[in-house]
Enzyme design. Structure first.
Site, PDB file in Angstrom:
ATOM      1  N   LYS A  97       0.847  -1.189   0.000  1.00 62.04           N
ATOM      2  CA  LYS A  97       0.000   0.000   0.000  1.00 62.04           C
ATOM      3  C   LYS A  97       0.881   1.237   0.000  1.00 62.04           C
ATOM      4  CE  LYS A  97      -3.821   2.277   2.280  1.00 62.04           C
ATOM      5  NZ  LYS A  97      -4.905   2.182   3.240  1.00 62.04           N
ATOM      6  N   ASP A 190     -12.077   1.560  11.430  1.00 57.29           N
ATOM      7  CA  ASP A 190     -12.500   1.657  10.026  1.00 57.29           C
ATOM      8  C   ASP A 190     -13.010   0.306   9.504  1.00 57.29           C
ATOM      9  OD1 ASP A 190     -12.977   3.029   7.693  1.00 57.29           O
ATOM     10  OD2 ASP A 190     -10.901   3.029   6.998  1.00 57.29           O
TER      11      ASP A 190
END
EC number: 2.7.12.2
Length: 395
Positions: A97, A190
């Site tokens: 990422k 999240d």
């Protein structure tokens, strides 16, 4: 059947004694890690897999930008882009990422330092972490590659996700959140379908949780979205806890069960389109139809909703001020409906906690059910099933 005492985890110290991403790999570290893993009550298969991952990780050494070769893009979102990459020195496939941040070196170093906590997050329900580093204006977070992708990608392919599959997902998410809370005092912050990853072995793991306060702060302005999984208390700016993660899980489960983001709730006509039959509306929710809205709003959901989509501020107002979503009656089991209702209580003090959810009848039933999660995922996503899938009796 009582669990048999697990065999001790065997980890071989790195023969060259090299550091793994700046962390010394002395025997003492391995002994401490071995002790931590033995506390996790893993079954034989989970133990072997975690052992194999950690043994592979020891071969990786320090991560450097030049050591990676891009294979393909896996997705974008949460302020970054994720690539499938090959780590050339070891030929390991990873997910990398990349988060682009315009920040001062001191902040950057703090983020990398805070991300090191991920080295200690070793659980069958948490995506494995290889390391994090900074290069050319970007923070790289290198993780285990999950070949089934995220549950939002699976949902797009499947249309809707069956209740029995969602039972296995619920077990994994609760166990992952419990591990983060009990072992690391971390909240996820999240939880949503795109942060629940799956693979062809039938494993279900959480990713993208908030270990770095500095990274959360640095990315605070990067939210661009048309839907929100945040709890009412969090949207109102009041104190929030792991109870907020439970709301997000409940909302995600409703979305995956009906095939679209559940706010505003589907009307009878849409439910009929989704399920191909007449669906009973809950009598208590007959007055819950959203207020009429002017046309031409930015899109905030997918699915056969004929009504004008909501703007993000209307959506957030709806979450805070209107009744929570529910699963439609007559399509799902009573236990599943009750489980979701207990997650989606607006007052966090009245919302079920992780311990209560773990002993809920829906979870107990899901643990006992033999479900071929790997087989279902592979046929849905067109993946080749490996020879040793996880037998998801209790995930």
């Amino acid at each position: 059947m009582p669990k048999k005492k697990p065999t001790p985890i065997q980890l071989n110290p790195n023969p060259e004694g090299t550091a793994v991403n700046g962390t010394p790999t002395a025997e003492t570290n391995l002994e401490a890690l071995q002790k931590k893993l033995e506390e996790l009550e893993l079954d034989e298969q989970q133990r072997k897999r975690l052992e194999a991952f950690l043994t592979q990780k020891q071969k990786v050494g320090e991560l450097k930008d030049d050591d990676f070769e891009k294979v393909s893009e896996l997705g974008a979102g949460n302020g970054g882009v994720v690539f499938k990459v090959s780590h050339k020195p070891t030929s390991l496939i990873m997910a990398r990422k990349l988060i682009h941040l315009e920040i001062k070196p001191a902040i950057r170093n703090q983020i990398i330092r805070e991300l090191q906590v991920l080295h200690e997050c070793n659980s069958p329900y948490i995506v494995g972490f290889y390391g994090a580093f900074y290069s050319d204006g970007e923070i790289s977070i290198c993780m285990e590659h999950m070949d089934g992708g995220s549950l939002d990608q699976v949902l797009k392919k499947a249309g809707k996700i069956p209740e029995k599959i969602l039972g296995k997902v619920s077990i994994a998410v609760i166990k992952g959140l419990t591990y983060l809370r009990e072992k690391h005092k971390i909240m996820h912050r999240d939880v949503k379908p795109s942060n629940i990853l799956v693979n062809s072995r039938g494993e279900i793991k959480l990713c993208d949780f908030g270990v770095s306060g500095q990274l959360i702060d640095s990315m605070a302005n990067s939210f661009v979205g048309t839907r929100s999984y945040m709890s009412p208390e969090r949207l109102q700016g009041t104190h929030y806890s792991v109870q907020s993660d439970i709301w997000s899980m409940g909302l995600s489960l409703v979305e995956m069960a009906i095939g679209r983001y559940p706010i505003p709730p589907p009307d009878a006509k849409e439910l009929e389109l989704i399920f191909g039959c007449s669906v009973e509306r809950d009598p208590a929710s007959s007055e819950l139809a959203p207020r009429p809205r002017p046309p031409g709003r930015p899109i905030s959901s997918y699915g056969p909703d004929s009504r004008p989509p909501m703007a993000i501020f209307e959506l957030l107002d709806y979450i805070v001020n209107e009744p929570p979503p529910k699963l439609p009656s007559g399509v799902f089991g009573a236990e599943f409906q009750d489980f979701v209702n207990k997650c989606l209580v607006k007052n966090p003090a009245e919302r079920a906690d992780l311990k209560q959810l773990m002993v809920h009848s829906f979870i107990k039933q899901s643990e006992l059910e033999e479900v071929d999660f790997a087989g279902w995922l592979c046929s849905t996503m067109g993946l080749k099933q490996p020879s040793t899938p996880t037998h998801a009796a209790g995930v």
